[in-house]
Design a protein around this motif. Structure first.
Motif, PDB file in Angstrom:
ATOM      1  N   ILE A 136       6.034   2.744   1.592  1.00 32.83           N
ATOM      2  CA  ILE A 136       4.993   1.850   1.224  1.00 32.83           C
ATOM      3  C   ILE A 136       5.126   0.818   2.409  1.00 32.83           C
ATOM      4  O   ILE A 136       6.140   0.839   3.011  1.00 32.83           O
ATOM      5  CB  ILE A 136       5.333   1.064  -0.119  1.00 32.83           C
ATOM      6  N   GLU A 137       3.722  -0.039   2.465  1.00 41.46           N
ATOM      7  CA  GLU A 137       4.212  -1.149   3.587  1.00 41.46           C
ATOM      8  C   GLU A 137       3.262  -2.423   2.709  1.00 41.46           C
ATOM      9  O   GLU A 137       2.525  -2.231   1.873  1.00 41.46           O
ATOM     10  CB  GLU A 137       3.573  -0.769   4.749  1.00 41.46           C
TER      11      GLU A 137
ATOM     12  N   ARG B 159       0.743  -1.106   0.135  1.00 39.49           N
ATOM     13  CA  ARG B 159       0.157   0.027  -0.026  1.00 39.49           C
ATOM     14  C   ARG B 159       0.832   1.281  -0.089  1.00 39.49           C
ATOM     15  O   ARG B 159       1.851   1.226   0.879  1.00 39.49           O
ATOM     16  CB  ARG B 159      -0.753   0.045   1.173  1.00 39.49           C
ATOM     17  N   ASP B 160       0.580   2.258  -0.815  1.00 39.39           N
ATOM     18  CA  ASP B 160       1.300   3.464  -0.992  1.00 39.39           C
ATOM     19  C   ASP B 160       0.957   4.630   0.033  1.00 39.39           C
ATOM     20  O   ASP B 160      -0.206   4.879  -0.193  1.00 39.39           O
ATOM     21  CB  ASP B 160       1.324   3.927  -2.556  1.00 39.39           C
ATOM     22  N   HIS B 161       1.692   5.043   0.855  1.00 40.73           N
ATOM     23  CA  HIS B 161       1.388   6.187   1.705  1.00 40.73           C
ATOM     24  C   HIS B 161       1.937   7.464   1.169  1.00 40.73           C
ATOM     25  O   HIS B 161       1.846   8.318   2.214  1.00 40.73           O
ATOM     26  CB  HIS B 161       1.779   5.722   3.017  1.00 40.73           C
TER      27      HIS B 161
ATOM     28  N   ASP C  50       4.798   8.951   0.923  1.00 43.14           N
ATOM     29  CA  ASP C  50       6.348   8.864   1.122  1.00 43.14           C
ATOM     30  C   ASP C  50       7.002   7.570   1.593  1.00 43.14           C
ATOM     31  O   ASP C  50       8.038   7.360   2.097  1.00 43.14           O
ATOM     32  CB  ASP C  50       6.540  10.008   2.499  1.00 43.14           C
TER      33      ASP C  50
END
Length: 203
Positions: A199-200, A193-195, A197
């Motif tokens: 990803i996780e 998942r892209d946040h 600044d």
């Protein structure tokens, strides 16, 4: 090691390795390479031909440092790092050969700075990392890039100065946008998942 005997280190007789350098089990150092005092090369790491590993450098396990790379101390490389041929990790923020009065600078005339590379990251061929800077875990620095600021984990950076153009998974392949809005590695199927600044991983 799955019950197997650990592989013995192989050190070329044409490599110059300081007596205080530490070479891990199963490591290989090829001819023409120079490993300076107090450097440490981790187990199963491969150091190619004509490489310089500077004083006090710390290199983790199962890294690959390709031909003619220059890694100056006090750089720190995590496990599984790839350093491409001709890449340079610098250590001097204000490089000068002489003092303002013209006298030659010596080893004690400056304070070296470190390039720190996180586990699994790759530094492409001919790339330059300008200390002090950190390259995050599993990041990918493109060939010929010049890194002047910190690189987030999993970031893909290119250019001079290096800028982020995408994200990569552990395979090194650029992540693609999935139908459900998450990023997907086309090689492994891993999802992130892209946040913005960073990803996780999506479990």
């Amino acid at each position: 090691m799955n019950g197997q005997e650990p592989r013995r280190s192989w050190l070329s007789p044409l490599a110059d390795i300081a007596s205080s350098a530490q070479i891990g089990t199963g490591a290989a150092v090829w001819d023409g390479s120079h490993i300076e005092a107090d450097a440490a090369v981790g187990a199963e790491t491969v150091v190619g031909r004509g490489v310089t590993i500077g004083r006090g450098v710390r290199i983790g396990r199962r890294c690959k440092v390709q031909n003619a790379a220059l890694v100056y101390g006090p750089a720190v490389l995590g496990d599984g790092v790839f350093v491409g041929p001709g890449a340079v990790l610098t250590n001097d923020t204000v490089p000068r050969a002489v003092h303002p009065d013209g006298t030659l600078k010596t080893t004690g005339s400056w304070e070296p700075s470190a390039v720190v590379v996180g586990a699994g990251a790759s530094i492409g061929a001919g790339a330059i990392c300008v200390a002090p800077v950190r390259v995050g875990c599993w990041a990918m620095v493109a060939a010929g890039a010049v890194v002047t600021r910190d690189v987030p984990d999993h970031a893909l950076v290119v250019g001079v100065p290096a800028r982020r153009i995408g994200w990569v998974g552990r395979s090194g392949v650029r992540l693609e946008q999935g139908d459900d809005g998450v990023l997907v590695c086309p090689r492994t199927g891993d999802r992130y998942r892209d946040h913005g600044d960073g990803i996780e991983a999506v479990r």
